[in-house]
Design a protein around this motif. Structure first.
Motif, short mmCIF file in Angstrom:
data_model
loop_
_atom_site.label_atom_id
_atom_site.label_comp_id
_atom_site.label_asym_id
_atom_site.label_seq_id
_atom_site.Cartn_x
_atom_site.Cartn_y
_atom_site.Cartn_z
N GLU A 37 164.80 17.59 -32.23
CA GLU A 37 165.37 18.61 -33.12
C GLU A 37 166.41 19.49 -32.42
O GLU A 37 167.26 20.09 -33.07
N ASP A 38 166.37 19.55 -31.08
CA ASP A 38 167.30 20.39 -30.32
C ASP A 38 168.41 19.59 -29.63
O ASP A 38 169.26 20.18 -28.97
N SER A 39 168.41 18.29 -29.76
CA SER A 39 169.30 17.44 -28.98
C SER A 39 170.56 17.06 -29.74
O SER A 39 170.50 16.41 -30.78
N TRP A 40 171.73 17.40 -29.18
CA TRP A 40 172.99 16.98 -29.82
C TRP A 40 173.16 15.48 -29.66
O TRP A 40 173.74 14.83 -30.53
N VAL A 41 172.64 14.90 -28.56
CA VAL A 41 172.73 13.45 -28.37
C VAL A 41 171.90 12.73 -29.44
O VAL A 41 172.33 11.72 -29.99
N ALA A 42 170.73 13.26 -29.74
CA ALA A 42 169.89 12.67 -30.79
C ALA A 42 170.61 12.71 -32.13
O ALA A 42 170.57 11.74 -32.89
N LYS A 43 171.28 13.82 -32.42
CA LYS A 43 172.04 13.91 -33.68
C LYS A 43 173.20 12.93 -33.68
O LYS A 43 173.46 12.25 -34.67
N TRP A 44 173.90 12.82 -32.55
CA TRP A 44 175.03 11.91 -32.41
C TRP A 44 174.59 10.45 -32.59
O TRP A 44 175.26 9.67 -33.23
N GLN A 45 173.38 10.12 -32.07
CA GLN A 45 172.85 8.76 -32.20
C GLN A 45 172.08 8.55 -33.51
O GLN A 45 171.60 7.47 -33.77
N ARG A 46 171.94 9.62 -34.27
CA ARG A 46 171.19 9.60 -35.54
C ARG A 46 169.71 9.23 -35.35
O ARG A 46 169.14 8.48 -36.12
N ILE A 47 169.14 9.79 -34.30
CA ILE A 47 167.72 9.56 -34.03
C ILE A 47 166.94 10.87 -33.96
O ILE A 47 165.82 10.92 -33.46
N GLU A 48 167.52 11.95 -34.50
CA GLU A 48 166.90 13.27 -34.39
C GLU A 48 165.58 13.40 -35.16
O GLU A 48 164.81 14.31 -34.91
N LYS A 49 165.30 12.50 -36.07
CA LYS A 49 164.05 12.58 -36.84
C LYS A 49 162.98 11.64 -36.30
O LYS A 49 161.92 11.49 -36.88
N ARG A 50 163.26 11.03 -35.17
CA ARG A 50 162.31 10.10 -34.57
C ARG A 50 161.47 10.80 -33.50
O ARG A 50 161.77 11.91 -33.08
N LEU A 51 160.41 10.15 -33.08
CA LEU A 51 159.51 10.71 -32.08
C LEU A 51 160.16 10.75 -30.70
O LEU A 51 161.02 9.93 -30.40
N PRO A 52 159.75 11.69 -29.85
CA PRO A 52 160.26 11.72 -28.48
C PRO A 52 159.96 10.41 -27.77
O PRO A 52 158.97 9.74 -28.05
N GLY A 53 160.85 10.03 -26.85
CA GLY A 53 160.66 8.81 -26.08
C GLY A 53 161.99 8.26 -25.62
O GLY A 53 163.01 8.95 -25.63
N LEU A 54 161.99 6.99 -25.21
CA LEU A 54 163.20 6.31 -24.77
C LEU A 54 163.81 5.52 -25.92
O LEU A 54 163.09 4.84 -26.66
N TYR A 55 165.13 5.59 -26.04
CA TYR A 55 165.85 4.88 -27.11
C TYR A 55 167.06 4.17 -26.53
O TYR A 55 167.75 4.71 -25.66
N ALA A 56 167.34 2.98 -27.02
CA ALA A 56 168.53 2.24 -26.63
C ALA A 56 169.74 2.87 -27.29
O ALA A 56 169.67 3.35 -28.43
N VAL A 57 170.86 2.89 -26.58
CA VAL A 57 172.11 3.40 -27.15
C VAL A 57 172.68 2.39 -28.13
O VAL A 57 173.11 2.74 -29.23
N LYS A 58 172.65 1.11 -27.76
CA LYS A 58 173.15 0.04 -28.63
C LYS A 58 172.21 -1.15 -28.53
O LYS A 58 171.85 -1.58 -27.43
N VAL A 59 171.79 -1.67 -29.68
CA VAL A 59 170.89 -2.81 -29.75
C VAL A 59 171.63 -3.99 -30.36
O VAL A 59 172.33 -3.83 -31.37
N VAL A 60 171.46 -5.17 -29.76
CA VAL A 60 172.07 -6.38 -30.29
C VAL A 60 170.95 -7.24 -30.88
O VAL A 60 170.01 -7.61 -30.18
N GLY A 61 171.06 -7.54 -32.16
CA GLY A 61 170.06 -8.36 -32.83
C GLY A 61 169.79 -7.83 -34.22
O GLY A 61 170.24 -6.74 -34.59
N ARG A 62 169.06 -8.64 -35.00
CA ARG A 62 168.72 -8.27 -36.36
C ARG A 62 167.26 -8.59 -36.63
O ARG A 62 166.73 -9.55 -36.09
N LEU A 63 166.67 -7.79 -37.51
CA LEU A 63 165.31 -8.10 -37.94
C LEU A 63 165.34 -9.38 -38.77
O LEU A 63 166.32 -9.64 -39.48
N PRO A 64 164.28 -10.16 -38.72
CA PRO A 64 164.22 -11.37 -39.55
C PRO A 64 164.27 -11.02 -41.04
O PRO A 64 163.87 -9.92 -41.44
N GLU A 65 164.77 -11.95 -41.85
CA GLU A 65 164.80 -11.73 -43.29
C GLU A 65 163.39 -11.48 -43.80
O GLU A 65 162.42 -12.04 -43.30
#
Length: 94
Positions: free
Chosen positions: A62-90
């Motif tokens: 809630e206090d992180s500008w990086v979280a807002k920039w990455q659009r992860i500000e509503k997620r739980l604290p922890g480690l997050y990838a900056v860019k992920v390559v791949g897709r969920l299965p259909e």
């Protein structure tokens, strides 16, 4: 958790990063009700990837500008990838 990137995986839905063992034991803290990875090696393999760039350690979303920039500000604290390559299965909700 191992610090070596090749031993880590990122959730394809929310980009949360942890070891494959942790995904198998606990599932994804953000997506478990949807992805149901806990206890399933096949689900972990389908819904996560080792192909990601960068890692953000987010402590107070809630206090992180990086979280807002990455659009992860509503997620739980922890480690997050900056860019992920791949897709969920259909058939799996994104």
């Amino acid at each position: 958790m191992s610090a070596r990137k090749e031993k880590l995986r990122a959730c394809l839905r929310c980009q949360f990063v942890q070891s494959p063992k942790d995904f198998h034991l606990k599932g994804c803290p953000n997506c478990e009700p949807v992805l149901e990875m806990q206890g399933s090696q096949d689900r972990v393999a389908e819904c996560t990837t080792a192909n990601f760039d960068g890692v953000i350690a987010m402590l107070r979303p809630e206090d992180s500008w990086v979280a807002k920039w990455q659009r992860i500000e509503k997620r739980l604290p922890g480690l997050y990838a900056v860019k992920v390559v791949g897709r969920l299965p259909e058939g799996i909700e994104a």
